[in-house]
Enzyme design. Sequence first.
Site, PDB file in Angstrom:
ATOM      1  CG  HIS A 111      -1.859  -1.155   1.255  1.00  0.00           C
ATOM      2  ND1 HIS A 111      -2.278  -1.753   2.418  1.00  0.00           N
ATOM      3  CD2 HIS A 111      -2.460  -1.844   0.248  1.00  0.00           C
ATOM      4  CE1 HIS A 111      -3.100  -2.747   2.137  1.00  0.00           C
ATOM      5  NE2 HIS A 111      -3.221  -2.829   0.823  1.00  0.00           N
TER       6      HIS A 111
ATOM      7  CD  GLU B 224      -0.616   0.029   4.732  1.00  0.00           C
ATOM      8  OE1 GLU B 224      -1.824  -0.032   4.980  1.00  0.00           O
ATOM      9  OE2 GLU B 224       0.078  -0.976   4.476  1.00  0.00           O
TER      10      GLU B 224
ATOM     11  CG  HIS C 249       0.856  -4.253   5.308  1.00  0.00           C
ATOM     12  ND1 HIS C 249      -0.119  -3.988   4.369  1.00  0.00           N
ATOM     13  CD2 HIS C 249       1.488  -5.378   4.880  1.00  0.00           C
ATOM     14  CE1 HIS C 249      -0.093  -4.916   3.423  1.00  0.00           C
ATOM     15  NE2 HIS C 249       0.870  -5.777   3.717  1.00  0.00           N
TER      16      HIS C 249
ATOM     17  CD  GLU D 240      -1.022  -3.942   9.309  1.00  0.00           C
ATOM     18  OE1 GLU D 240      -0.736  -2.728   9.215  1.00  0.00           O
ATOM     19  OE2 GLU D 240      -1.664  -4.570   8.433  1.00  0.00           O
TER      20      GLU D 240
END
Length: 443
Positions: free
Chosen positions: A83, A86, A190, A281
């Site tokens: 993404h 990110e 991410h 994450e």
Amino acid sequence: MDCARLWLGLLLPVVAALDFIYHHQGQMEAFLKNVAQNYSSVTHLHSIGKSVKGRNLWVLVVGRSPKEHRIGIPEFKYVANMHGDESVGRELLLHLIEYLVTSDGKDPEITNLINSTRIHIMPSMNPDGFEAVQKPDCFYNKGRHNSNYYDLNRNFPDAFEFNDVSRQPETVAVMKWLNTETFVLSANLHGGALVASYPFDNGVPATGTLYSRSLTPDDDVFQYLAHTYASRNPTMKERNPCKAKLESQSGIINGYFWYPLRGGMQDYNYIWAQCFEITLELSCCKYPRKEMLPSFWNNNKDSLIEYIKQVHIGVKGQVFDQNGTPLPNVIVEVQDRKHICPYRTNKFGEYYLLLLPGSYVVEVIVPGHDPHLTKVTIPSKSQNFSALKKDILLPFREQLDHIPESHLSCPMIPLYKDLQGHSAATKPSLFLFLVTLFHMLFK
């Protein structure tokens, strides 16, 4: 430790210190090319393809033999910036590259890691998305998708339901890349939360969805891998670091339990590429201020290194016939944890199985022959940067150069769609029951 190599490390060229800023495509390319030029003996820079707008998808390989696979040396990879908005993972991987190459020959641990591992690092899978971010925001930016407005982490074939989306150039490039290497372990980076998420991201009742989760046959290994990363990150291991609805157990969570996801990359890696992958994450804010980047590096450096080392757990080896010929494309699985798409030896007859300490039965299956069983015991203390080595000699002569194509790979269709029953990994435990109950009451 080889004293000559440590002394040589003092004479190695030095790349100018990498600033803690957000590096756009031109800056990133210049840095990667500089590293590849100055550390050519341990790095190899190549592009696996191009984005929609023609930007290169760069991969830097770090290892003692960076340009080619060596037998017995496992392949590891990090991928970031699927993404485009990110951004933390992208910068962390650039700093990881700098740390690895400048520590080689100076830090014994990093030197051993480079000697024993081939490390592939892709700082940006979605360079178009990153360049599209005009006004960085914590929660959503225009650059999340690629230039065709596709979410790349929803763009892979799915083993649980049909994912009839247009396969994007970036996705196709990664899928082809996975077919060219024997990747064993991986993580994709991410932002937007602080947690280590492990497969499956999608599921069916046979994988445990009736209990609000979806577990692989290797769930013990995946939980261990996620915990390895999270436990060394001082903020990730907090119960609720982002002050959001998500609460994880010690910084790890099952992907499906968090939210179901179709077409994700980590499930694809595990099922079709024989590569264990988790999703990291790394920041509550998707695109935090650049002034925060040093603290992100400090919080993640030890985790990034320790996670790479886990590519050396379990057992590895080659499968030979009686003539000592390595056998490619034969199934090598552990009894009681077989994969929906069976894991096979590579073109060198190699296999790699990530396992925790314990006793296992390894089953080798060759068409037209009875299964060959081998008992292995993984010691509680792993060997020095190496999995347990166990070559397997089969009691017959068999050249497998002409196995029908149907035996070589699994079709990219929902393989789990008609699967019935529950594996041992999906049966409820007290802990998972309590977590599920909490999730249902407070979701």
